[in-house]
Design a protein around this motif. Structure first.
Motif, PDB file in Angstrom:
ATOM      1  N   MET A  41       0.826  -1.214   0.000  1.00  0.00           N
ATOM      2  CA  MET A  41       0.000   0.000   0.000  1.00  0.00           C
ATOM      3  C   MET A  41       0.858   1.261   0.000  1.00  0.00           C
ATOM      4  O   MET A  41       0.504   2.254  -0.650  1.00  0.00           O
ATOM      5  CB  MET A  41      -0.966  -0.032   1.184  1.00  0.00           C
ATOM      6  N   LEU A  42       1.994   1.224   0.680  1.00  0.00           N
ATOM      7  CA  LEU A  42       2.906   2.366   0.668  1.00  0.00           C
ATOM      8  C   LEU A  42       3.445   2.597  -0.736  1.00  0.00           C
ATOM      9  O   LEU A  42       3.452   3.729  -1.229  1.00  0.00           O
ATOM     10  CB  LEU A  42       4.052   2.141   1.663  1.00  0.00           C
ATOM     11  N   ARG A  43       3.870   1.516  -1.399  1.00  0.00           N
ATOM     12  CA  ARG A  43       4.449   1.688  -2.734  1.00  0.00           C
ATOM     13  C   ARG A  43       3.427   2.238  -3.721  1.00  0.00           C
ATOM     14  O   ARG A  43       3.724   3.163  -4.485  1.00  0.00           O
ATOM     15  CB  ARG A  43       5.029   0.367  -3.248  1.00  0.00           C
ATOM     16  N   ALA A  44       2.218   1.700  -3.723  1.00  0.00           N
ATOM     17  CA  ALA A  44       1.188   2.219  -4.626  1.00  0.00           C
ATOM     18  C   ALA A  44       0.906   3.689  -4.326  1.00  0.00           C
ATOM     19  O   ALA A  44       0.760   4.509  -5.242  1.00  0.00           O
ATOM     20  CB  ALA A  44      -0.085   1.392  -4.512  1.00  0.00           C
ATOM     21  N   SER A  45       0.864   4.031  -3.050  1.00  0.00           N
ATOM     22  CA  SER A  45       0.593   5.416  -2.648  1.00  0.00           C
ATOM     23  C   SER A  45       1.704   6.349  -3.102  1.00  0.00           C
ATOM     24  O   SER A  45       1.445   7.490  -3.517  1.00  0.00           O
ATOM     25  CB  SER A  45       0.408   5.495  -1.132  1.00  0.00           C
ATOM     26  N   GLN A  46       2.943   5.881  -3.048  1.00  0.00           N
ATOM     27  CA  GLN A  46       4.073   6.679  -3.539  1.00  0.00           C
ATOM     28  C   GLN A  46       3.950   6.906  -5.038  1.00  0.00           C
ATOM     29  O   GLN A  46       4.113   8.027  -5.520  1.00  0.00           O
ATOM     30  CB  GLN A  46       5.399   5.988  -3.215  1.00  0.00           C
TER      31      GLN A  46
END
Length: 157
Positions: A41-46
Motif C-alpha cells: 500500500m505504501l508503494r502504490a501510494s508513492q
C-alpha cells in the motif's frame, strides 16, 4: 486542506464505510504478513502521489516494528537489498497493478513471479489490496487529502 468532507456526506460517507469494511476484512483475515501488505500500500501510494496514504502506511509500518531503512527503501525497492524475494514479488505486482494506465497491464511474468511466493488465496488478496489502495489514492489525490496528521491506531486497527 481537503476539498470536501467525504465522510460527512450522507452518500459518500455510507459508501466509504463499506469500503472500509472491505479493507478491514483483508486486514483481519489475510495470511499475508501485515508488513508486506503495508509495503504494497505504501508503494502504490508513492507511485500515485497520495500524501495522505503515504503517511498512513509509512507510519503503520513503523508502528508495526519495521525499520526506518526498510520503510524508506520501499520507494527504491528494485535497487535495495533489504527485502525478501516474496516482498519484492508483492511490490512488483503492486507497482505494475498501479501503473496499468501505462498500457502494459500486469505482465504474465510479474504474476508468475508472485505466484511462486503466494498461493491463490494470497494472490487474490494482493489483487484486492492493490485495487483498494489505488481507489483510496485516487480519492485522496482528487480531494487533496494531505499527509502528516495520521496517528497509528486511530482507525481502530
Amino acid at each position: 486542506m481537503a476539498r470536501v468532507d467525504l465522510m460527512g456526506n450522507p452518500v459518500t460517507g455510507k459508501a466509504l464505510k463499506h469500503f472500509a469494511s472491505a479493507s478491514m476484512a483483508i486486514i483481519k483475515e489475510s495470511t499475508i504478513p501485515a508488513a508486506t501488505r503495508d509495503m504494497v500500500m505504501l508503494r502504490a501510494s508513492q507511485v500515485n502521489g497520495c500524501g495522505y496514504c503515504t503517511d498512513v502506511h509509512a507510519k503503520d509500518l513503523a508502528h508495526g516494528g519495521e525499520t526506518a531503512t526498510r520503510i524508506n527503501l520501499v520507494a527504491t525497492w528494485r535497487e535495495s537489498n533489504v527485502f525478501t524475494d516474496a516482498e519484492r514479488a508483492a511490490l512488483e505486482l503492486a507497482e505494475e497493478g498501479t501503473r496499468i494506465a501505462d498500457g502494459r497491464g500486469v505482465p504474465d511474468e510479474v504474476w508468475e513471479n508472485a505466484a511462486r511466493h503466494y498461493d491463490e488465496s494470497e494472490l487474490a488478496t494482493l489483487l484486492v489490496v492493490v485495487a483498494l489502495i489505488n481507489a483510496s489514492n485516487r480519492m485522496g489525490v482528487i480531494n487533496r487529502q494531505v499527509g502528516g496528521d495520521y496517528k497509528p491506531g486511530q482507525f481502530g486497527y
